[in-house]
Design a protein around this motif. Structure first.
Motif, short mmCIF file in Angstrom:
data_model
loop_
_atom_site.label_atom_id
_atom_site.label_comp_id
_atom_site.label_asym_id
_atom_site.label_seq_id
_atom_site.Cartn_x
_atom_site.Cartn_y
_atom_site.Cartn_z
N GLU A 325 0.83 -1.21 0.00
CA GLU A 325 0.00 0.00 0.00
C GLU A 325 0.86 1.26 0.00
N ARG A 326 1.93 1.26 0.82
CA ARG A 326 2.81 2.43 0.87
C ARG A 326 3.51 2.65 -0.48
N LEU A 327 3.90 1.57 -1.12
CA LEU A 327 4.53 1.69 -2.44
C LEU A 327 3.53 2.24 -3.46
N GLN A 328 2.31 1.75 -3.40
CA GLN A 328 1.29 2.22 -4.33
C GLN A 328 0.99 3.70 -4.11
N ASP A 329 1.00 4.14 -2.86
CA ASP A 329 0.74 5.55 -2.56
C ASP A 329 1.86 6.45 -3.08
N ALA A 330 3.06 5.91 -3.21
CA ALA A 330 4.22 6.73 -3.56
C ALA A 330 4.39 6.91 -5.07
N VAL A 331 3.64 6.16 -5.89
CA VAL A 331 3.86 6.19 -7.33
C VAL A 331 2.64 6.76 -8.05
N ARG A 332 2.80 6.93 -9.37
CA ARG A 332 1.73 7.42 -10.23
C ARG A 332 0.91 6.24 -10.76
N SER A 333 -0.22 6.57 -11.39
CA SER A 333 -1.07 5.53 -11.94
C SER A 333 -0.38 4.80 -13.10
N ALA A 334 0.53 5.48 -13.79
CA ALA A 334 1.22 4.84 -14.92
C ALA A 334 2.36 3.92 -14.48
N ASP A 335 2.74 3.98 -13.21
CA ASP A 335 3.83 3.15 -12.70
C ASP A 335 3.31 1.77 -12.31
N THR A 336 4.22 0.84 -12.18
CA THR A 336 3.86 -0.55 -11.83
C THR A 336 4.46 -0.92 -10.48
N LEU A 349 9.16 2.53 -13.11
CA LEU A 349 8.82 3.94 -13.23
C LEU A 349 9.16 4.46 -14.63
N PRO A 350 8.21 4.44 -15.58
CA PRO A 350 8.48 4.99 -16.92
C PRO A 350 8.70 6.50 -16.85
N GLU A 351 9.43 7.02 -17.85
CA GLU A 351 9.68 8.47 -17.97
C GLU A 351 10.31 9.05 -16.70
N THR A 352 11.10 8.26 -16.00
CA THR A 352 11.69 8.71 -14.74
C THR A 352 13.19 8.44 -14.76
N ASP A 353 13.98 9.47 -14.44
CA ASP A 353 15.43 9.29 -14.39
C ASP A 353 15.84 8.82 -12.99
N LEU A 354 17.17 8.69 -12.79
CA LEU A 354 17.67 8.14 -11.55
C LEU A 354 17.31 9.03 -10.35
#
Length: 429
Positions: A325-336, A349-354
């Protein structure tokens, strides 16, 4: 009741795609028609310009022929105005330079508003005469060009001097060629393609013109056929939906159940490893094509075995669910968010740099540590997790991305756990 709802749902779901397809088809027809009109106008303008150039070339040949004529050269040498007039046609002039006290002599008059082609006649004593032949008038050029370039079309030809239409159909006269490439006349806008003519000052252009509404006029029957095809297809869907609603509902239920079992972790609701590997292939391919970054975060619970040993597997399951749940809260809807197995999770995390991935991982880490895990007896258990971060294209492919993130996670564990480490080892959040 369920069957009726399914039929209605199918109709509603089918209506939008059909309307969209109908709109796309109509848009395509319009675009093709406009493209065809543009191609036709471009061809017409170029053909007209070639015809005008041919007329100007004929004008030059006339000037050269006249200048080479022995009769003309004798009349010029004798400065015989009468002899020169007999040789000249309307729109042709001869200028004799001043010589031995005789003033400049000009015979004939050019046609106003049209270009002239000049030829200098030389003699051993210097310049003998200058012959200037007027080019055909705009009306002549347009008539010849239209016969050559626009047979059987509704298009028109105009002559544009500067930005003003000076010759052509009455409805276009004194119209203006705008920056949008259209001719604006009497409140109407007309599609136009122009080609510059040589030898005119100010600049002159041949413009092939079509009414702005013309390109779509011939698409009405096609639109009607498209609409009829859409209605027939929609009616067919109604019949099939009514006949197959029940088996379709059962099939959809089975497909949904199988898909969920195949791609979702049943405990946490996150993607399972199979779903993660599929998402990784898709996102890597997209990032490679677009040359965009892609980041991977691997998270692992710290001392999870002790949690299971001291509190039992039920509490261990609660910890896994809370971390997901915490991981899901930290990311966007497009992330997995995926559970790779055991207590190991991954964030794709698409479209995300380091740097962006490090920020996401730190946000998830601190939220998980700070919030703790609410146990069923009402108490709170503090548990931490370690995170390793890698990015593409720094990691050259999927295997390297996984390996680099896993190595970073190993370094996070080795350096004391409960931290975020980048694959380079240079940045710790």
């Amino acid at each position: 009741m369920l069957r009726a709802r399914l039929i209605v749902s199918i109709l509603v779901a089918a209506l939008l795609p059909f309307l969209t397809a109908w709109w796309i088809a109509n848009t395509y027809v319009d675009q093709q028609s406009k493209a065809n009109a543009d191609t036709r106008l471009t061809f017409a303008a170029r053909s007209a310009a070639r015809e005008a150039s041919t007329l100007l070339a004929a004008t030059r040949r006339r000037a050269v022929t006249l200048a080479r004529s022995r009769a003309f050269q004798r009349a010029a040498a004798n400065r015989s105005a009468r002899g020169l007039r007999r040789l000249l046609r309307p729109g042709e002039t001869v200028t004799l330079p001043a010589r031995k006290g005789a003033p400049v002599l000009t015979v004939g008059r050019p046609i106003p508003g049209v270009p002239t082609v000049s030829v200098v006649v030389a003699s051993p004593g210097g310049r003998l005469a200058t012959v200037a032949v007027s080019a055909p008038t705009a009306a002549t050029i347009l008539a010849r060009a239209r016969a050559a370039a626009l047979p059987g079309t509704p298009d028109a030809l105009t002559l544009v001097r500067g930005a003003t239409v000076t010759a052509g159909p009455v409805s276009l006269l004194r119209g203006a060629l705008g920056s949008d490439g259209k001719i604006h006349a009497r409140g109407n806008a007309y599609r136009a393609e122009t080609v510059t003519l040589p030898g005119y000052s100010p600049a002159a252009r041949i413009a092939a013109v079509a009414d702005g509404t013309y390109p779509g006029d011939d698409t009405g029957p096609l639109r009607e056929r498209l609409a009829l095809a859409a209605l027939i297809s929609l009616f067919s869907i109604v019949l099939y939906a009514a006949a197959l609603a029940r088996p379709l509902l059962r099939g959809l239920s089975r497909v949904a159940s199988v898909a969920e079992q195949a791609m979702i972790d049943p405990l946490t609701g996150a993607s399972n490893r199979r779903g993660f590997e599929r998402a990784l292939r898709i996102e890597l391919d997209r990032s490679t094509r677009r040359n965009h970054p892609l980041a991977l975060v691997i998270a692992d619970l710290d001392d999870f075995k002790l949690v299971n040993d001291e509190h039992g597997h039920t509490v261990g399951d609660d910890v896994l669910i809370t971390l997901a749940e915490r991981l899901q809260d930290a990311v966007r809807s497009a992330d997995t968010v995926a559970r790779l197995g055991g207590e190991e999770f991954a964030l794709l995390l698409p479209e995300t740099d380091l740097a962006g991935a490090l920020a996401v991982a730190e946000r998830a880490r601190s939220s998980f540590e700070r919030g703790g895990v609410q146990l069923r007896n009402g108490s709170t258990l503090t548990v931490t997790a370690s995170f390793g971060v890698a990015d593409f294209p720094a990691s050259r492919d999927g295997a390297a991305l996984m390996q680099d993130a896993d190595n970073a996670l190993y370094n996070a564990k080795r350096l004391g756990k409960n931290r975020v480490i980048a694959a380079t080892g240079a940045v710790a959040a």
